[in-house]
Design a protein around this motif. Structure first.
Motif, PDB file in Angstrom:
ATOM      1  N   TRP A  27       0.835  -1.197   0.000  1.00 34.71           N
ATOM      2  CA  TRP A  27       0.000   0.000   0.000  1.00 34.71           C
ATOM      3  C   TRP A  27       0.871   1.248   0.000  1.00 34.71           C
ATOM      4  O   TRP A  27       0.591   2.213  -0.715  1.00 34.71           O
ATOM      5  N   SER A  28       1.920   1.244   0.783  1.00 34.86           N
ATOM      6  CA  SER A  28       2.837   2.390   0.811  1.00 34.86           C
ATOM      7  C   SER A  28       3.487   2.595  -0.554  1.00 34.86           C
ATOM      8  O   SER A  28       3.646   3.728  -1.004  1.00 34.86           O
ATOM      9  N   ALA A  29       3.848   1.514  -1.225  1.00 38.16           N
ATOM     10  CA  ALA A  29       4.496   1.616  -2.528  1.00 38.16           C
ATOM     11  C   ALA A  29       3.583   2.281  -3.551  1.00 38.16           C
ATOM     12  O   ALA A  29       4.030   3.132  -4.331  1.00 38.16           O
TER      13      ALA A  29
ATOM     14  N   ILE B 230       4.420   5.717  -5.492  1.00 38.94           N
ATOM     15  CA  ILE B 230       4.409   5.874  -6.954  1.00 38.94           C
ATOM     16  C   ILE B 230       3.610   7.109  -7.334  1.00 38.94           C
ATOM     17  O   ILE B 230       4.034   7.913  -8.172  1.00 38.94           O
ATOM     18  N   GLU B 231       2.463   7.273  -6.722  1.00 38.73           N
ATOM     19  CA  GLU B 231       1.647   8.461  -6.990  1.00 38.73           C
ATOM     20  C   GLU B 231       2.375   9.740  -6.566  1.00 38.73           C
ATOM     21  O   GLU B 231       2.331  10.746  -7.266  1.00 38.73           O
ATOM     22  N   ARG B 232       3.058   9.698  -5.450  1.00 34.88           N
ATOM     23  CA  ARG B 232       3.743  10.880  -4.920  1.00 34.88           C
ATOM     24  C   ARG B 232       4.885  11.346  -5.825  1.00 34.88           C
ATOM     25  O   ARG B 232       5.008  12.529  -6.112  1.00 34.88           O
ATOM     26  N   VAL B 233       5.708  10.423  -6.294  1.00 31.42           N
ATOM     27  CA  VAL B 233       6.889  10.827  -7.077  1.00 31.42           C
ATOM     28  C   VAL B 233       6.581  11.028  -8.556  1.00 31.42           C
ATOM     29  O   VAL B 233       7.359  11.640  -9.275  1.00 31.42           O
ATOM     30  N   GLY B 234       5.439  10.530  -9.027  1.00 38.25           N
ATOM     31  CA  GLY B 234       5.105  10.640 -10.444  1.00 38.25           C
ATOM     32  C   GLY B 234       4.243  11.848 -10.739  1.00 38.25           C
ATOM     33  O   GLY B 234       3.204  12.047 -10.126  1.00 38.25           O
ATOM     34  N   ARG B 235       4.680  12.652 -11.690  1.00 38.63           N
ATOM     35  CA  ARG B 235       3.872  13.802 -12.121  1.00 38.63           C
ATOM     36  C   ARG B 235       3.217  13.526 -13.475  1.00 38.63           C
ATOM     37  O   ARG B 235       2.495  14.349 -14.008  1.00 38.63           O
TER      38      ARG B 235
ATOM     39  N   PRO C 127      -7.360 -10.277 -10.160  1.00 31.67           N
ATOM     40  CA  PRO C 127      -7.468  -8.935 -10.753  1.00 31.67           C
ATOM     41  C   PRO C 127      -8.438  -8.030  -9.996  1.00 31.67           C
ATOM     42  O   PRO C 127      -8.182  -6.833  -9.836  1.00 31.67           O
ATOM     43  N   GLU C 128      -9.538  -8.594  -9.505  1.00 29.80           N
ATOM     44  CA  GLU C 128     -10.505  -7.796  -8.752  1.00 29.80           C
ATOM     45  C   GLU C 128      -9.906  -7.293  -7.443  1.00 29.80           C
ATOM     46  O   GLU C 128     -10.146  -6.152  -7.024  1.00 29.80           O
ATOM     47  N   GLU C 129      -9.123  -8.122  -6.779  1.00 29.10           N
ATOM     48  CA  GLU C 129      -8.466  -7.696  -5.539  1.00 29.10           C
ATOM     49  C   GLU C 129      -7.412  -6.630  -5.826  1.00 29.10           C
ATOM     50  O   GLU C 129      -7.285  -5.655  -5.071  1.00 29.10           O
ATOM     51  N   TRP C 130      -6.652  -6.803  -6.913  1.00 29.26           N
ATOM     52  CA  TRP C 130      -5.686  -5.763  -7.295  1.00 29.26           C
ATOM     53  C   TRP C 130      -6.412  -4.452  -7.565  1.00 29.26           C
ATOM     54  O   TRP C 130      -5.959  -3.384  -7.153  1.00 29.26           O
ATOM     55  N   GLN C 131      -7.537  -4.517  -8.259  1.00 23.11           N
ATOM     56  CA  GLN C 131      -8.295  -3.304  -8.559  1.00 23.11           C
ATOM     57  C   GLN C 131      -8.728  -2.607  -7.274  1.00 23.11           C
ATOM     58  O   GLN C 131      -8.681  -1.385  -7.163  1.00 23.11           O
TER      59      GLN C 131
ATOM     60  N   GLN D 124      -8.120   1.872  -3.422  1.00 20.49           N
ATOM     61  CA  GLN D 124      -7.910   2.280  -2.036  1.00 20.49           C
ATOM     62  C   GLN D 124      -6.639   3.096  -1.842  1.00 20.49           C
ATOM     63  O   GLN D 124      -6.574   3.932  -0.943  1.00 20.49           O
ATOM     64  N   THR D 125      -5.623   2.836  -2.651  1.00 19.99           N
ATOM     65  CA  THR D 125      -4.353   3.558  -2.503  1.00 19.99           C
ATOM     66  C   THR D 125      -4.275   4.789  -3.388  1.00 19.99           C
ATOM     67  O   THR D 125      -3.331   5.558  -3.285  1.00 19.99           O
ATOM     68  N   GLY D 126      -5.248   4.968  -4.269  1.00 26.32           N
ATOM     69  CA  GLY D 126      -5.237   6.127  -5.156  1.00 26.32           C
ATOM     70  C   GLY D 126      -4.361   5.963  -6.379  1.00 26.32           C
ATOM     71  O   GLY D 126      -4.045   6.942  -7.055  1.00 26.32           O
ATOM     72  N   TYR D 127      -3.985   4.737  -6.695  1.00 26.30           N
ATOM     73  CA  TYR D 127      -3.148   4.511  -7.872  1.00 26.30           C
ATOM     74  C   TYR D 127      -3.922   4.875  -9.128  1.00 26.30           C
ATOM     75  O   TYR D 127      -5.010   4.365  -9.364  1.00 26.30           O
ATOM     76  N   SER D 128      -3.341   5.747  -9.957  1.00 23.88           N
ATOM     77  CA  SER D 128      -4.038   6.271 -11.130  1.00 23.88           C
ATOM     78  C   SER D 128      -3.419   5.854 -12.454  1.00 23.88           C
ATOM     79  O   SER D 128      -3.855   6.302 -13.510  1.00 23.88           O
ATOM     80  N   GLY D 129      -2.416   5.003 -12.415  1.00 19.88           N
ATOM     81  CA  GLY D 129      -1.710   4.639 -13.644  1.00 19.88           C
ATOM     82  C   GLY D 129      -2.285   3.422 -14.336  1.00 19.88           C
ATOM     83  O   GLY D 129      -3.319   2.875 -13.955  1.00 19.88           O
ATOM     84  N   ASP D 130      -1.577   3.015 -15.370  1.00 22.27           N
ATOM     85  CA  ASP D 130      -1.931   1.812 -16.120  1.00 22.27           C
ATOM     86  C   ASP D 130      -1.369   0.586 -15.409  1.00 22.27           C
ATOM     87  O   ASP D 130      -0.443   0.692 -14.605  1.00 22.27           O
ATOM     88  N   HIS D 131      -1.924  -0.569 -15.761  1.00 17.38           N
ATOM     89  CA  HIS D 131      -1.445  -1.804 -15.146  1.00 17.38           C
ATOM     90  C   HIS D 131      -1.612  -2.972 -16.102  1.00 17.38           C
ATOM     91  O   HIS D 131      -2.362  -2.898 -17.080  1.00 17.38           O
TER      92      HIS D 131
END
Length: 130
Positions: free
Chosen positions: A65-67, A71-76, A108-112, A117-124
């Protein structure tokens, strides 16, 4: 690979293993450092592109979760991750036998759910062991 494909691009790399960093290719060694994805050693909005390939599933849930938050924090800009997952019990068993360091066994549903929950906004992308 990025340096060869895109001459002039600035890169940074991170690995939990001091051995891996000390034995990396000489051409990229100056850009690599030892650290953990759960606490990235860069300032906010440092990168136009953040990539994690076949790494995050090796983290225990609290570090995972921290990771994602890091990722969101350092990526613009763009973000891309690839993680291992399973869609059925056979793939889960294959994953467990193949990936000795895997800590995050998720569908995949659990990853989603984790992404949301962590706010990850990128591709996967997922890797499955059929």
């Amino acid at each position: 690979d990025f340096l060869e494909a895109c001459p002039g691009v600035e890169v940074a790399g991170l690995d939990v293993s001091a051995y891996a960093v000390s034995h990396t290719m000489e051409s990229v060694k100056p850009f690599c450092r030892v650290g953990t994805a759960a606490s990235l050693p860069w300032a906010d909005n440092s990168f136009d592109l953040v990539i994690s390939i076949n790494t995050l599933h090796n983290l225990y849930i609290q570090d995972l979760w921290s990771a994602f938050k890091e990722i969101e924090r350092v990526g613009r800009g763009a973000k891309y991750i690839c993680v291992e997952g399973y869609r059925n019990e056979r793939e889960k068993m294959n994953l467990m036998y193949w990936q000795l360091t895997c800590r995050a066994f998720h569908t995949p549903e659990e990853w989603q759910f984790i992404f949301e929950q962590t706010g990850y906004s990128g591709d996967h992308e997922f890797i499955f062991f059929e």
